[in-house]
Structures are given as structure tokens and as C-alpha cells.
Design a protein around this motif. Structure first.
Motif, PDB file in Angstrom:
ATOM      1  N   LYS A 148       0.849  -1.184   0.000  1.00 38.04           N
ATOM      2  CA  LYS A 148       0.000   0.000   0.000  1.00 38.04           C
ATOM      3  C   LYS A 148       0.895   1.247   0.000  1.00 38.04           C
ATOM      4  O   LYS A 148       1.871   1.311   0.718  1.00 38.04           O
ATOM      5  N   LEU A 149       0.568   2.224  -0.838  1.00 35.37           N
ATOM      6  CA  LEU A 149       1.353   3.454  -0.859  1.00 35.37           C
ATOM      7  C   LEU A 149       1.137   4.233   0.423  1.00 35.37           C
ATOM      8  O   LEU A 149       0.015   4.412   0.867  1.00 35.37           O
ATOM      9  N   MET A 150       2.237   4.698   0.994  1.00 34.26           N
ATOM     10  CA  MET A 150       2.190   5.468   2.231  1.00 34.26           C
ATOM     11  C   MET A 150       1.842   6.917   1.908  1.00 34.26           C
ATOM     12  O   MET A 150       2.406   7.505   1.005  1.00 34.26           O
ATOM     13  N   LYS A 151       0.893   7.484   2.649  1.00 35.43           N
ATOM     14  CA  LYS A 151       0.528   8.893   2.468  1.00 35.43           C
ATOM     15  C   LYS A 151       1.634   9.757   3.056  1.00 35.43           C
ATOM     16  O   LYS A 151       2.044   9.572   4.178  1.00 35.43           O
ATOM     17  N   ARG A 152       2.116  10.699   2.249  1.00 38.13           N
ATOM     18  CA  ARG A 152       3.162  11.629   2.691  1.00 38.13           C
ATOM     19  C   ARG A 152       2.596  13.030   2.755  1.00 38.13           C
ATOM     20  O   ARG A 152       1.845  13.438   1.879  1.00 38.13           O
ATOM     21  N   ASP A 153       3.002  13.759   3.754  1.00 34.39           N
ATOM     22  CA  ASP A 153       2.625  15.159   3.880  1.00 34.39           C
ATOM     23  C   ASP A 153       3.778  16.004   3.332  1.00 34.39           C
ATOM     24  O   ASP A 153       4.584  16.545   4.077  1.00 34.39           O
ATOM     25  N   ASP A 154       3.853  16.083   2.008  1.00 39.02           N
ATOM     26  CA  ASP A 154       4.931  16.808   1.345  1.00 39.02           C
ATOM     27  C   ASP A 154       4.715  18.318   1.399  1.00 39.02           C
ATOM     28  O   ASP A 154       3.588  18.797   1.460  1.00 39.02           O
ATOM     29  N   PHE A 155       5.809  19.055   1.312  1.00 34.70           N
ATOM     30  CA  PHE A 155       5.746  20.510   1.289  1.00 34.70           C
ATOM     31  C   PHE A 155       5.188  20.988  -0.046  1.00 34.70           C
ATOM     32  O   PHE A 155       5.432  20.369  -1.081  1.00 34.70           O
ATOM     33  N   THR A 156       4.498  22.108  -0.023  1.00 36.27           N
ATOM     34  CA  THR A 156       4.040  22.726  -1.264  1.00 36.27           C
ATOM     35  C   THR A 156       5.234  23.441  -1.911  1.00 36.27           C
ATOM     36  O   THR A 156       6.254  23.687  -1.250  1.00 36.27           O
ATOM     37  N   GLU A 157       5.093  23.793  -3.176  1.00 35.76           N
ATOM     38  CA  GLU A 157       6.144  24.540  -3.860  1.00 35.76           C
ATOM     39  C   GLU A 157       6.345  25.912  -3.211  1.00 35.76           C
ATOM     40  O   GLU A 157       7.465  26.411  -3.157  1.00 35.76           O
ATOM     41  N   VAL A 158       5.286  26.511  -2.701  1.00 33.28           N
ATOM     42  CA  VAL A 158       5.387  27.806  -2.025  1.00 33.28           C
ATOM     43  C   VAL A 158       6.265  27.687  -0.781  1.00 33.28           C
ATOM     44  O   VAL A 158       7.151  28.521  -0.551  1.00 33.28           O
ATOM     45  N   VAL A 159       6.056  26.651   0.025  1.00 34.67           N
ATOM     46  CA  VAL A 159       6.860  26.443   1.235  1.00 34.67           C
ATOM     47  C   VAL A 159       8.327  26.225   0.852  1.00 34.67           C
ATOM     48  O   VAL A 159       9.229  26.825   1.434  1.00 34.67           O
ATOM     49  N   LYS A 160       8.587  25.383  -0.144  1.00 33.71           N
ATOM     50  CA  LYS A 160       9.969  25.117  -0.562  1.00 33.71           C
ATOM     51  C   LYS A 160      10.648  26.391  -1.068  1.00 33.71           C
ATOM     52  O   LYS A 160      11.806  26.645  -0.745  1.00 33.71           O
ATOM     53  N   ASP A 161       9.927  27.181  -1.840  1.00 33.79           N
ATOM     54  CA  ASP A 161      10.496  28.416  -2.367  1.00 33.79           C
ATOM     55  C   ASP A 161      10.825  29.401  -1.245  1.00 33.79           C
ATOM     56  O   ASP A 161      11.919  29.973  -1.210  1.00 33.79           O
ATOM     57  N   ARG A 162       9.915  29.570  -0.313  1.00 36.85           N
ATOM     58  CA  ARG A 162      10.175  30.481   0.824  1.00 36.85           C
ATOM     59  C   ARG A 162      11.342  29.988   1.668  1.00 36.85           C
ATOM     60  O   ARG A 162      12.174  30.778   2.120  1.00 36.85           O
ATOM     61  N   LEU A 163      11.397  28.680   1.882  1.00 39.20           N
ATOM     62  CA  LEU A 163      12.451  28.093   2.711  1.00 39.20           C
ATOM     63  C   LEU A 163      13.829  28.336   2.106  1.00 39.20           C
ATOM     64  O   LEU A 163      14.734  28.829   2.784  1.00 39.20           O
ATOM     65  N   ARG A 164      14.005  28.013   0.836  1.00 39.10           N
ATOM     66  CA  ARG A 164      15.329  28.185   0.214  1.00 39.10           C
ATOM     67  C   ARG A 164      15.731  29.661   0.137  1.00 39.10           C
ATOM     68  O   ARG A 164      16.901  29.989   0.305  1.00 39.10           O
ATOM     69  N   LYS A 165      14.762  30.545  -0.076  1.00 42.03           N
ATOM     70  CA  LYS A 165      15.085  31.970  -0.115  1.00 42.03           C
ATOM     71  C   LYS A 165      15.457  32.490   1.273  1.00 42.03           C
ATOM     72  O   LYS A 165      16.344  33.339   1.404  1.00 42.03           O
ATOM     73  N   ARG A 166      14.808  31.986   2.320  1.00 44.93           N
ATOM     74  CA  ARG A 166      15.093  32.438   3.694  1.00 44.93           C
ATOM     75  C   ARG A 166      16.533  32.128   4.110  1.00 44.93           C
ATOM     76  O   ARG A 166      17.104  32.817   4.936  1.00 44.93           O
ATOM     77  N   VAL A 167      17.101  31.075   3.530  1.00 50.37           N
ATOM     78  CA  VAL A 167      18.477  30.698   3.884  1.00 50.37           C
ATOM     79  C   VAL A 167      19.457  31.060   2.769  1.00 50.37           C
ATOM     80  O   VAL A 167      20.598  30.588   2.756  1.00 50.37           O
ATOM     81  N   ALA A 168      19.005  31.890   1.826  1.00 56.77           N
ATOM     82  CA  ALA A 168      19.852  32.367   0.722  1.00 56.77           C
ATOM     83  C   ALA A 168      20.471  31.207  -0.061  1.00 56.77           C
ATOM     84  O   ALA A 168      21.635  31.255  -0.451  1.00 56.77           O
ATOM     85  N   TYR A 169      19.676  30.156  -0.248  1.00 58.54           N
ATOM     86  CA  TYR A 169      20.109  28.995  -1.036  1.00 58.54           C
ATOM     87  C   TYR A 169      21.373  28.340  -0.480  1.00 58.54           C
ATOM     88  O   TYR A 169      22.189  27.823  -1.216  1.00 58.54           O
ATOM     89  N   ARG A 170      21.522  28.369   0.844  1.00 58.72           N
ATOM     90  CA  ARG A 170      22.667  27.721   1.493  1.00 58.72           C
ATOM     91  C   ARG A 170      22.168  26.571   2.355  1.00 58.72           C
ATOM     92  O   ARG A 170      21.109  26.656   2.974  1.00 58.72           O
ATOM     93  N   CYS A 171      22.947  25.521   2.429  1.00 58.20           N
ATOM     94  CA  CYS A 171      22.626  24.384   3.298  1.00 58.20           C
ATOM     95  C   CYS A 171      22.537  24.886   4.740  1.00 58.20           C
ATOM     96  O   CYS A 171      23.404  25.630   5.208  1.00 58.20           O
ATOM     97  N   SER A 172      21.494  24.474   5.440  1.00 56.55           N
ATOM     98  CA  SER A 172      21.280  24.934   6.815  1.00 56.55           C
ATOM     99  C   SER A 172      22.105  24.179   7.850  1.00 56.55           C
ATOM    100  O   SER A 172      22.099  24.542   9.019  1.00 56.55           O
ATOM    101  N   ASN A 173      22.802  23.143   7.429  1.00 57.98           N
ATOM    102  CA  ASN A 173      23.695  22.430   8.345  1.00 57.98           C
ATOM    103  C   ASN A 173      24.852  23.373   8.667  1.00 57.98           C
ATOM    104  O   ASN A 173      25.602  23.765   7.765  1.00 57.98           O
ATOM    105  N   PRO A 174      25.016  23.770   9.943  1.00 59.79           N
ATOM    106  CA  PRO A 174      26.072  24.738  10.287  1.00 59.79           C
ATOM    107  C   PRO A 174      27.478  24.243   9.981  1.00 59.79           C
ATOM    108  O   PRO A 174      28.402  25.047   9.850  1.00 59.79           O
TER     109      PRO A 174
END
Length: 89
Positions: A3-29
Motif C-alpha cells: 500500500k502506498l504510504m501517504k506523505r505530507d509533502d511541502f508545497t512549492e510555495v513552502v519550498k520556495d520560501r524556505l530556500r530563499k530564507r536561507v539564501a540557497y545555502r545548506c542549513s547544516n552549520p
């Protein structure tokens, strides 16, 4: 048949805001690598190695899955971290 597992994936809007908030840099310090660059395909193209990763898993059985979270909480930017392809694994 599995059975396929239901995933709560991010919307494109969330992904776009997230990457812009970190200036396209990996958040791992310990990494902080740029996750976007020019592409050799054309002068207007870019390539991205960034991934919007869930802090608490998007589906049951995933790492740090929290059954008390709602679908909206799982899909929200508050449950997201922007990582490079290496750190996301």
C-alpha cells in the motif's frame, strides 16, 4: 501488493520560501554550501542541489515521525529545513 504510504509533502510555495530564507545555502552549520549555481546547459539555466527536508517525518515509519502533528503542521515551514543533497541523506 504494498500500500502506498501517504506523505505530507511541502508545497512549492513552502519550498520556495524556505530556500530563499536561507539564501540557497545548506542549513547544516557544518556545511553551509551554496545549493544553487549556474548551469552549463544555457546561460539562463541554474542547477540546484538543495532539498526541503522534514524535521519530523512526512509519513508514518519515517525518522522522527510525530503522530500528534496535524497534516498542516507536518507540511509547514516550521517543520522544514533546507539542506544540500549530501546533508539531507
Amino acid at each position: 501488493m504494498s500500500k502506498l504510504m501517504k506523505r505530507d509533502d511541502f508545497t512549492e510555495v513552502v519550498k520556495d520560501r524556505l530556500r530563499k530564507r536561507v539564501a540557497y545555502r545548506c542549513s547544516n552549520p557544518n556545511c553551509r554550501v551554496a545549493t544553487i549555481s549556474a548551469s552549463s546547459a544555457s546561460y539562463i539555466s541554474t542547477k540546484t542541489i538543495g532539498v526541503a527536508a522534514h524535521i519530523n517525518a512526512a509519513s508514518k515509519g519515517g525518522p522522527r515521525y510525530d503522530a500528534d502533528m496535524t497534516t498542516l503542521e507536518r507540511k509547514s515551514i516550521e517543520n522544514a529545513i533546507w539542506l544540500c543533497a549530501n546533508c539531507s541523506r
